[in-house]
Write a protein that holds these residues in place. Structure first.
Motif, PDB file in Angstrom:
ATOM      1  N   LYS A 256     101.906  26.224  12.121  1.00 25.54           N
ATOM      2  CA  LYS A 256     103.056  25.457  12.574  1.00 25.54           C
ATOM      3  C   LYS A 256     104.363  26.037  12.036  1.00 25.54           C
ATOM      4  CE  LYS A 256     100.321  22.999  14.826  1.00 25.54           C
ATOM      5  NZ  LYS A 256     100.180  23.309  16.248  1.00 25.54           N
ATOM      6  N   GLY A 257     105.335  26.168  12.923  1.00 28.71           N
ATOM      7  CA  GLY A 257     106.651  26.642  12.533  1.00 28.71           C
ATOM      8  C   GLY A 257     106.794  28.142  12.434  1.00 28.71           C
ATOM      9  N   VAL A 258     105.710  28.859  12.738  1.00 25.54           N
ATOM     10  CA  VAL A 258     105.744  30.323  12.633  1.00 25.54           C
ATOM     11  C   VAL A 258     105.190  30.961  13.908  1.00 25.54           C
ATOM     12  CG1 VAL A 258     105.454  30.248  10.123  1.00 25.54           C
ATOM     13  CG2 VAL A 258     103.429  30.460  11.578  1.00 25.54           C
ATOM     14  N   PRO A 259     105.571  32.220  14.185  1.00 28.11           N
ATOM     15  CA  PRO A 259     104.934  32.934  15.293  1.00 28.11           C
ATOM     16  C   PRO A 259     103.513  33.315  14.908  1.00 28.11           C
ATOM     17  CG  PRO A 259     106.390  34.410  14.083  1.00 28.11           C
ATOM     18  CD  PRO A 259     106.577  33.043  13.482  1.00 28.11           C
ATOM     19  N   SER A 260     102.660  33.484  15.889  1.00 30.64           N
ATOM     20  CA  SER A 260     101.303  33.965  15.603  1.00 30.64           C
ATOM     21  C   SER A 260     100.937  35.062  16.584  1.00 30.64           C
ATOM     22  CB  SER A 260     100.287  32.818  15.629  1.00 30.64           C
ATOM     23  OG  SER A 260     100.354  32.105  16.837  1.00 30.64           O
ATOM     24  N   ASP A 261      99.906  35.801  16.256  1.00 35.14           N
ATOM     25  CA  ASP A 261      99.582  37.037  16.961  1.00 35.14           C
ATOM     26  C   ASP A 261      98.404  36.845  17.911  1.00 35.14           C
ATOM     27  OD1 ASP A 261      98.869  39.610  17.718  1.00 35.14           O
ATOM     28  OD2 ASP A 261      99.167  40.494  15.748  1.00 35.14           O
ATOM     29  N   TRP A 262      97.175  36.866  17.373  1.00 38.11           N
ATOM     30  CA  TRP A 262      95.910  36.676  18.087  1.00 38.11           C
ATOM     31  C   TRP A 262      95.496  37.835  18.995  1.00 38.11           C
ATOM     32  CZ3 TRP A 262      93.130  33.617  15.529  1.00 38.11           C
ATOM     33  CH2 TRP A 262      93.715  32.521  14.872  1.00 38.11           C
ATOM     34  N   ALA A 263      96.241  38.936  18.957  1.00 36.66           N
ATOM     35  CA  ALA A 263      95.823  40.107  19.747  1.00 36.66           C
ATOM     36  C   ALA A 263      94.559  40.737  19.162  1.00 36.66           C
ATOM     37  CB  ALA A 263      96.947  41.142  19.808  1.00 36.66           C
ATOM     38  N   VAL A 264      94.403  40.683  17.841  1.00 37.46           N
ATOM     39  CA  VAL A 264      93.198  41.237  17.210  1.00 37.46           C
ATOM     40  C   VAL A 264      91.971  40.510  17.755  1.00 37.46           C
ATOM     41  CG1 VAL A 264      91.942  41.505  15.028  1.00 37.46           C
ATOM     42  CG2 VAL A 264      94.403  41.967  15.123  1.00 37.46           C
ATOM     43  N   HIS A 265      92.069  39.190  17.874  1.00 40.63           N
ATOM     44  CA  HIS A 265      90.944  38.419  18.418  1.00 40.63           C
ATOM     45  C   HIS A 265      90.695  38.751  19.883  1.00 40.63           C
ATOM     46  CE1 HIS A 265      90.639  36.101  14.770  1.00 40.63           C
ATOM     47  NE2 HIS A 265      89.678  35.364  15.287  1.00 40.63           N
ATOM     48  N   ALA A 266      91.755  38.892  20.649  1.00 37.46           N
ATOM     49  CA  ALA A 266      91.589  39.202  22.074  1.00 37.46           C
ATOM     50  C   ALA A 266      90.821  40.500  22.261  1.00 37.46           C
ATOM     51  CB  ALA A 266      92.951  39.282  22.758  1.00 37.46           C
ATOM     52  N   MET A 267      91.173  41.511  21.485  1.00 38.65           N
ATOM     53  CA  MET A 267      90.475  42.801  21.574  1.00 38.65           C
ATOM     54  C   MET A 267      89.074  42.719  20.974  1.00 38.65           C
ATOM     55  SD  MET A 267      93.548  45.541  20.740  1.00 38.65           S
ATOM     56  CE  MET A 267      94.727  44.516  19.862  1.00 38.65           C
TER      57      MET A 267
END
Length: 386
Positions: A256-267
């Motif tokens: 909460k309140g921050v950007p997040s990535d999740w590209a590592v999980h997608a790949m």
């Protein structure tokens, strides 16, 4: 800090000998479908504890949910739900069983053409069939969030789903369960939770001081307890800290309140779908290459992570950031996790192109915290991970 809303309705029941509290949490008039995996719960005593607690409740069983919850298996469970007029679900297992139960919670009330649309059309479940969980393997945090990932073998796909209606009503977390978990799964759990934190932390600074320190404290705790848990799973204090860290890593708080990535999980999901590699291990394969490729965008947080988590204080921002990537990869290797795709398969050639093509077809044209990772960049990152 970014604007945010936060609501997590899951009741956590944590501690020794808490499985017996199932009796207090499930409505007496419910018809329950008890869901579990390969049957290890029948060897380690957890099944007997659950059955004892459910003695006065009408219960049907469905076992055999695999490590990556398989759509075809879950469809068999959905038929049981319909045929038996089930009103409540109980997942007894790790993230895969809980994720599969979330899919069933959504599918049981879905009125579309086919439940697979929940994943392909990104359907957000507002209210699913109620369910609780008894966690047997700390790792994914699925016991306290509303997301799930489902695999479909026939199409070699692994897709995510979720919605506000898919939080468990309650989750029972007894750290004593880890005494019977094989070392490989413990290692996977540590790696999975660690990477969950990195996905929400390793982006760019937005002045969210408390969120950063929450994230860093989880990483520090996992680093501290990992060798203790692996050396002696009966060490209750280490087990308790490990289990709670895994839950806190992905219950929404640090996001909460921050950007997040999740590209590592997608790949990483694609590597599991294509080769059957353990989820956590795919994350360890992709993460170092991902951070190197996106170094300029991430170096401020990488350097902060180096200083606060790994006590790396020498050199420039770039020096500390590079050292943090190297130390993270070394940590995975110390756990016994290989960090290159070629360590897992000889058939890695063409994988990067295949993943990029899949992302293009799905319309996943901008992953990551800046939505700037186009499929051609994804292809380069995966090739770096060969």
């Amino acid at each position: 800090m970014n604007n945010f809303e936060f609501k997590n309705p899951t009741k956590i029941i944590f501690g020794k000998d808490t499985i017996k509290k199932l009796t207090e949490e499930i409505p007496a008039d419910a018809k329950v479908l008890l869901l579990y995996g390969g049957g290890s719960i029948k060897k380690n005593g957890i099944y007997d504890q659950v059955k004892t607690a459910l003695a006065k409740i009408d219960t049907v069983e469905f076992g055999g949910i695999p490590a990556n919850p398989e759509y075809s298996v879950l469809m068999n469970a959905l038929k049981v739900i319909k045929d038996e007029k089930i009103t409540y679900l109980l997942a007894v297992g790790g993230g895969s069983v809980i994720d599969g139960t979330k899919f069933l919670s959504a599918a049981a009330v879905y009125d579309g053409d086919t439940p697979w649309e929940i994943l392909t059309k990104n359907v957000k479940t507002e209210k699913g069939m109620p369910f609780g969980t008894v966690l047997t393997l700390p790792a994914t945090g699925s016991e306290m969030n509303s997301g799930a990932v489902i695999t479909r073998a026939e199409t070699k796909e692994k897709l995510a789903m979720g919605g506000p209606g898919l939080f468990p009503v309650f989750s029972i977390l007894d750290p004593q369960v880890i005494t019977s978990i094989p070392e490989r799964q413990l290692v996977n759990g540590i790696t999975d939770a660690f990477t969950h934190v990195l996905e929400q932390y390793m982006t760019y600074p937005v002045g969210a001081l408390l969120q950063d320190r929450f994230a860093e404290s989880i990483l520090q705790t996992l680093i501290e307890v990992a060798p203790k848990v692996l050396k002696d799973p009966t060490d209750y204090n280490a087990a308790a800290n490990f289990m709670w860290s895994c839950t806190m890593a992905l219950n929404g708080l640090i996001q909460k309140g921050v950007p997040s990535d999740w590209a590592v999980h997608a790949m990483g999901h694609e590597l599991t779908a294509l080769f059957g590699i353990d989820h956590a291990r795919t994350l360890a394969v992709i993460a170092p290459s991902h951070y190197k490729f996106n170094f300029e965008d991430k170096k401020e947080k990488l350097a902060q992570y180096a200083e606060r988590v790994w006590n790396i204080n020498e050199g420039s921002t770039d020096d500390k950031a590079y050292a943090a990537i190297e130390r993270t990869e070394a940590f995975f290797k110390e756990l016994g996790i290989d960090t290159k795709l070629s360590d897992y398969t000889k058939d890695y050639e063409g994988t990067a192109e295949k993943i990029a093509e899949r992302f293009t077809k799905r319309g996943w044209l901008g992953l990551g915290e800046h939505q700037s990772l186009s499929p051609d960049k994804v292809e380069k990152i995966v090739k770096m991970a060969y």
